[in-house]
Write a protein that holds these residues in place. Structure first.
Motif, PDB file in Angstrom:
ATOM      1  N   LEU A 168      -4.857  -3.090  -0.296  1.00 20.69           N
ATOM      2  CA  LEU A 168      -3.701  -3.681  -0.971  1.00 20.69           C
ATOM      3  C   LEU A 168      -2.800  -2.613  -1.586  1.00 20.69           C
ATOM      4  O   LEU A 168      -1.580  -2.761  -1.615  1.00 20.69           O
ATOM      5  CB  LEU A 168      -4.152  -4.663  -2.063  1.00 20.69           C
ATOM      6  CG  LEU A 168      -4.948  -5.873  -1.575  1.00 20.69           C
ATOM      7  CD1 LEU A 168      -5.438  -6.715  -2.749  1.00 20.69           C
ATOM      8  CD2 LEU A 168      -4.106  -6.735  -0.642  1.00 20.69           C
ATOM      9  N   GLY A 169      -3.410  -1.521  -2.061  1.00 18.32           N
ATOM     10  CA  GLY A 169      -2.599  -0.473  -2.674  1.00 18.32           C
ATOM     11  C   GLY A 169      -2.754   0.870  -1.982  1.00 18.32           C
ATOM     12  O   GLY A 169      -1.970   1.787  -2.198  1.00 18.32           O
ATOM     13  N   GLU A 170      -3.768   0.965  -1.135  1.00 17.13           N
ATOM     14  CA  GLU A 170      -4.147   2.260  -0.582  1.00 17.13           C
ATOM     15  C   GLU A 170      -4.675   2.089   0.839  1.00 17.13           C
ATOM     16  O   GLU A 170      -5.285   1.060   1.151  1.00 17.13           O
ATOM     17  CB  GLU A 170      -5.267   2.823  -1.489  1.00 17.13           C
ATOM     18  CG  GLU A 170      -6.069   3.955  -0.926  1.00 17.13           C
ATOM     19  CD  GLU A 170      -7.263   4.336  -1.825  1.00 17.13           C
ATOM     20  OE1 GLU A 170      -7.479   3.703  -2.877  1.00 17.13           O
ATOM     21  OE2 GLU A 170      -7.982   5.264  -1.448  1.00 17.13           O
ATOM     22  N   SER A 220       6.116  -0.361   0.805  1.00 16.56           N
ATOM     23  CA  SER A 220       6.316   0.238  -0.514  1.00 16.56           C
ATOM     24  C   SER A 220       7.448   1.253  -0.467  1.00 16.56           C
ATOM     25  O   SER A 220       7.529   2.076   0.456  1.00 16.56           O
ATOM     26  CB  SER A 220       5.016   0.916  -0.946  1.00 16.56           C
ATOM     27  OG  SER A 220       5.192   1.510  -2.188  1.00 16.56           O
ATOM     28  N   SER A 221       8.305   1.203  -1.470  1.00 15.70           N
ATOM     29  CA  SER A 221       9.434   2.135  -1.456  1.00 15.70           C
ATOM     30  C   SER A 221       9.041   3.497  -2.025  1.00 15.70           C
ATOM     31  O   SER A 221       9.825   4.424  -1.998  1.00 15.70           O
ATOM     32  CB  SER A 221      10.618   1.557  -2.232  1.00 15.70           C
ATOM     33  OG  SER A 221      10.164   1.085  -3.472  1.00 15.70           O
ATOM     34  N   GLU A 222       7.828   3.583  -2.551  1.00 15.95           N
ATOM     35  CA  GLU A 222       7.341   4.872  -3.056  1.00 15.95           C
ATOM     36  C   GLU A 222       6.034   5.193  -2.341  1.00 15.95           C
ATOM     37  O   GLU A 222       5.139   4.364  -2.299  1.00 15.95           O
ATOM     38  CB  GLU A 222       7.082   4.823  -4.569  1.00 15.95           C
ATOM     39  CG  GLU A 222       8.292   4.506  -5.409  1.00 15.95           C
ATOM     40  CD  GLU A 222       8.476   3.015  -5.620  1.00 15.95           C
ATOM     41  OE1 GLU A 222       7.475   2.283  -5.579  1.00 15.95           O
ATOM     42  OE2 GLU A 222       9.638   2.578  -5.782  1.00 15.95           O
ATOM     43  N   ALA A 268       0.848  -1.192   0.000  1.00 14.78           N
ATOM     44  CA  ALA A 268       0.000   0.000   0.000  1.00 14.78           C
ATOM     45  C   ALA A 268       0.882   1.241   0.000  1.00 14.78           C
ATOM     46  O   ALA A 268       1.442   1.619   1.023  1.00 14.78           O
ATOM     47  CB  ALA A 268      -0.920  -0.023   1.206  1.00 14.78           C
ATOM     48  N   GLY A 269       0.984   1.880  -1.162  1.00  9.26           N
ATOM     49  CA  GLY A 269       1.847   3.055  -1.273  1.00  9.26           C
ATOM     50  C   GLY A 269       1.072   4.355  -1.297  1.00  9.26           C
ATOM     51  O   GLY A 269       1.653   5.431  -1.244  1.00  9.26           O
TER      52      GLY A 269
END
Ligand code: SF4
Lengths: 496, 174
Positions: free
Chosen positions: A354-356, A144-146, A95-96
Motif C-alpha cells: 500500500l505504501g511500499e 504517488s506524486s512523491e 506506494a511511494g
C-alpha cells in the motif's frame, strides 16, 4: 487487593462522559490515549472518578480531558476527525516508497545475509542494466506524486554501474513527469571510493550504514569477508563520505553482545562522528535465527537496553551535547506533533504494497523490503508477488497485499485494538511470519510487540519530565515528515 | 484474595466478579499467553502456570491477583469500546469523507495530471476492500450497531435477525 480500586468502576454502567479512550497502567498512574492521538496522564483516583462520571466540570483536569477528546459528551468531531485524518493521510496515497536490492553481494557479513551466500565476484546475483531500465520507468507508474527510491543489497555500491544508471534515469524521469524524488542507499561503505562519494553527493543520495558501535561487536556481527576489519573499513567509508559532504546515518541492531553496553555504543557512535543513532530490534531470521541463542534479544532485554541507551542519550543532551535516537524521534512525531512519521510499518494497516514496494536483484517484486529480505535470508518466498510485468495496479491489488492488510489491521488484532499505543504503532505480518509462523502473529508472546511496548513505555514515562519533553519535541521536529514530500528513507522496517 | 492453589500442578483457582463478561476473560487469557494456561470453571477461572515457572503458593496467588487485575482492565476496555463504537465509527467516517473531498480537489491539480484515474481508483478500491474484509475489532462497519440494512418505510432493520453473524462469545455472553 491491587485491582480493588478500579473494580469499583464495574459496579455500574459506564457514564456517557467516558469517551473512546485507550488506557494503560504504567507505575502508579494511567496513560490515556485515543484515535485522534491525544494523550493524558491520570493518577488512580481521578481516573476512577472519570470512569464513574464523577469529575467536577470546568476544572483544569476536566478541561484537559475535553480538549483531548476523552469526554464522550463533549467531543468536537470536526477537530478530532481532522486530527485522525492528519495522522492517517497515507490511507489516501499510493506506494511511494520503492526499495531496490541491486545485488546480493556484500563485503561484510550480516546476521541476515542472503542464502545462498554470494561470493564477492559472483555477478550472477547482480541486477542487470536491462532490468534497472525497466524498473526506473516502472516506479513512476505509481500514482504517488512523491517517490522515494531506496537502494539496498547486499551492498548496492558493489553494483555501481546499475546504481549510477538508476540514480541518473530516475532523476531525469522525475524531472520530466514533475514528480518529487528522493534517493537513498544503505551500504556498509566498506569499498567506497572518492569518485563514488562524489557521485552520491552530486545526486544528493542519502546514505545509511549498519554500524554496531564498539569494534568487537561490529566485527563479530559483520565480519569483513576479505579478512580485514569490517569496523575499520566502514569507518573509513564514513570518513570518505563526509569529506564529499554527505553525512550518513547509523543503524544499530541490538544483539545479545550489546546488552549492558549502551554507554559503549553511544561512545562509539560519538567517536565515529555521529550525532544520532537509529536503534532496531533483531529479527529471528536467516543467520540470526540459527544463532539466536548467541545473538538474539527478547522484548524484555531489548526494552532494558533501550531505556539505558535513551537515558545515556538524554544525559548527553543535559550536558548540552545534541545527540538523538532517530527511531524515538519518528515515534515522538506521532505522539507530540500529531503527524504521520512516514514509517510504513507504523500504520493502521501494514504499508507493504500500500505504501511500499520492493524489488529483488532478479526482478522479483515483494510488498516490502523486509518481505524481500526474508526470502533472501530464509528462502521463504511466501510474499513474492511476481515481476513488474504484472503491472502496477495488479501488484498493489495483489492478494498478498490484501492478506497483509487484513492480517495487520490494528482494529482486528485482539490486543492492538484496545492498546494504548494503537494510535502510534503498527503490526508487521512479515515479522509475525518470521517469528511466529503466521501473518496475524500472537502479540502477547511477540517480541516485536513487546519491544514496542517497552519503547513506548520508556518514551511516555520520560515525557512526564518537562525538560525531557522539550528535548523530545526538538527531536520530533528534526525528523518531521512533511506531507507533500517523498517519504523519508530508512524507515521501512526490516533486516539490516 | 480468595483462591486455592495446587503447587504440584502449578494451578490456582478462584472466582471472578460476575460483572466481568466472557469477552474480557478471553482478552485477559490472551494477554497471559506464554505465562499461564487459562481454564474457565463454573463462576471462576483456573490458571495453570507455565512449566518451569517454579511458583510457590505465594507466587501462584500473586499470579491470580495479576490476572484478576487484567480482568478488570479488560472488562473496562470492553465496556469503553462497546459504548463508544458508534462514536468512533462516526468520527472515522467523517474523517474519511473529508479526505475523499480533499482528494476530489486534488485530482484537478495540474501538477498531478500524469496520474491515471484508474490507478487512483484502484488504490481507493483496495483500501475499501481491505477495510470491509476486516472482521475483528471495532473499525467502522463492524458491530451490531452497524449491521443494518434498508427496512420498510425507510427504517433500518437488522440484517442479521437470527444473529448468525455474531461470534459465539457475543451470543453466549448475551
Ligand atoms: S503491536 Fe503491541 S504495542 Fe503495538 S499496538 Fe499492538 S499491542 Fe500495542
Amino acid at each position: 487487593m491491587r485491582e480493588a480500586a478500579l473494580a469499583q468502576a464495574l459496579e455500574k454502567d459506564l457514564p456517557e462522559s467516558v469517551g473512546p479512550v485507550f488506557f494503560r497502567k504504567i507505575g502508579p498512574r494511567y496513560l490515556l490515549t485515543n484515535d485522534a492521538g491525544s494523550h493524558l496522564w491520570l493518577e488512580q483516583d481521578p481516573f476512577l472518578s472519570f470512569l464513574r462520571g464523577e469529575l467536577e466540570k470546568e476544572t483544569p483536569l476536566w478541561n484537559d480531558l475535553a480538549a483531548g477528546g476523552f469526554l464522550g459528551n463533549y467531543m468536537n468531531f470536526e477537530v478530532l476527525g481532522g486530527r485522525w485524518r492528519q495522522r492517517t493521510k497515507y490511507l489516501q496515497e499510493g506506494a511511494g516508497l520503492h526499495l531496490v536490492a541491486l545485488t546480493r553481494r556484500n563485503s561484510q557479513g550480516s546476521p541476515y545475509a542472503a542464502r545462498p551466500a554470494a561470493g564477492l565476484d559472483d555477478h550472477q546475483f547482480d541486477m542487470t542494466l536491462a532490468l534497472a531500465r525497466r524498473l526506473a520507468k516502472f516506479i513512476f507508474d505509481s500514482p504517488s506524486s512523491e517517490i522515494t527510491l531506496e537502494l539496498r543489497g547486499g551492498d548496492p555500491l558493489l553494483n555501481w554501474d546499475v546504481l549510477t544508471f538508476l540514480a541518473r534515469h530516475a532523476s531525469s524521469f522525475a524531472g520530466s513527469v514533475k514528480r518529487k524524488l528522493r534517493i537513498a542507499a544503505v551500504s556498509p561503505l566498506a569499498s567506497l571510493t572518492d569518485e563514488q562519494a562524489a557521485f552520491l553527493a552530486e545526486f544528493k543520495i542519502a546514505v545509511a550504514v549498519p554500524f554496531d558501535g564498539p569494534r568487537d561487536l561490529h566485527d563479530s556481527l559483520r565480519p569483513d569477508l576479505e579478512g580485514g576489519s569490517g569496523w575499520e573499513r566502514t569507518l573509513a567509508g564514513v570518513a570518505r563520505l563526509r569529506k564529499a559532504g554527505v553525512e550518513p546515518e547509523g543503524f544499530f541492531t541490538v544483539t545479545r553482545g550489546a546488552l549492558g553496553r549502551a554507554p559503549d555504543v553511544i561512545a562509539a557512535y560519538r567517536d565515529a562522528g555521529f550525532d544520532a543513532i537509529r536503534v532496531r530490534a533483531p529479527w529471528p531470521a536467516g543467520d540470526a535465527r540459527s544463532r539466536w541463542k548467541e545473538i538474539g534479544v527478547g522484548a524484555a532485554a531489548y526494552s532494558e537496553f533501550y531505556r539505558e541507551l535513551l537515558d545515556g542519550v538524554l544525559a548527553l543532551e543535559a550536558q548540552g551535547i545534541p545527540f538523538r535516537e532517530k527511531g524515538a524521534a519518528s515515534l515522538l512525531g506521532k505522539i507530540l506533533l500529531g503527524t504521520d512519521c512516514g514509517a510504513v510499518e507504523h500504520r493502521l494497516l501494514y504499508g507493504g504494497g500500500l505504501g511500499e514496494l520492493a524489488y529483488d536483484y532478479n526482478g522479483d517484486v515483494y510488498p516490502s523490503d523486509e518481505a524481500r529480505a526474508l526470502a533472501s535470508a530464509d528462502g521463504d518466498a511466501l510474499f513474492r508477488m511476481g515481476s513488474t510485468d504484472l503491472g502496477f495496479a495488479n501488484l498493489v491489488g495483489h492478494p498478498t497485499v490484501r492478506a497483509l492488510a487484513v492480517a495487520s489491521d490494528l482494529g482486528g488484532q485482539p490486543t492492538c485494538s484496545r492498546c494504548a499505543y494503537k494510535p502510534y504503532c503498527g503490526v508487521s505480518p512479515v515479522y509475525n511470519r518470521a517469528a511466529q509462523g503466521s501473518l496475524q502473529g500472537r502479540n502477547p508472546t511477540n517480541d516485536r510487540c513487546g519491544s514496542y511496548l517497552g519503547t513506548f513505555d520508556a518514551l511516555f514515562e520520560r515525557l512526564r519530565d518537562e525538560k525531557t519533553k522539550t528535548v523530545f519535541e526538538r527531536w520530533a521536529r528534526a525528523e518531521e515528515y512533511r506531507q507533500g514530500e517523498p517519504l523519508p528513507p530508512f524507515l521501512s522496517g526490516g533486516l539490516l | 484474595m480468595n483462591c486455592s492453589t495446587d503447587i504440584k500442578q502449578r494451578r490456582v483457582t478462584f472466582e471472578i466478579d460476575k460483572a466481568i463478561d466472557e469477552e474480557a476473560v478471553l482478552a485477559a487469557a490472551h494477554a497471559f499467553a506464554g505465562r499461564a494456561e487459562v481454564w474457565t470453571t463454573d463462576g471462576g477461572v483456573e490458571l495453570e502456570a507455565q512449566e518451569g515457572s517454579g511458583l510457590d503458593a505465594a507466587g501462584l496467588e500473586s499470579l491470580a491477583e495479576e490476572f484478576n487485575e487484567e480482568l478488570v482492565a479488560q472488562e473496562l476496555r470492553r465496556r469503553i469500546a462497546a459504548s463508544n463504537r458508534s462514536v468512533r465509527e462516526y468520527l472515522i467516517t467523517q474523517a474519511l469523507l473529508a479526505a475523499a473531498n480533499e482528494q476530489g480537489q486534488h485530482a484537478t491539480d495540474p501538477q498531478l495530471g500524469n496520474l491515471t484515474g484508474d490507478q487512483e481508483d484502484e488504490i481507493a478500491r483496495l483500501i475499501r476492500e481491505a477495510e470491509q474484509e476486516l472482521s475483528g475489532g471495532d473499525l467502522p462497519g463492524k458491530g451490531a450497531a452497524a449491521v443494518t440494512g434498508e427496512g420498510g418505510e425507510g427504517q433500518d432493520e437488522p440484517l442479521d435477525p437470527k444473529e448468525i453473524l455474531k461470534a459465539w462469545e457475543e451470543k453466549s455472553g448475551a
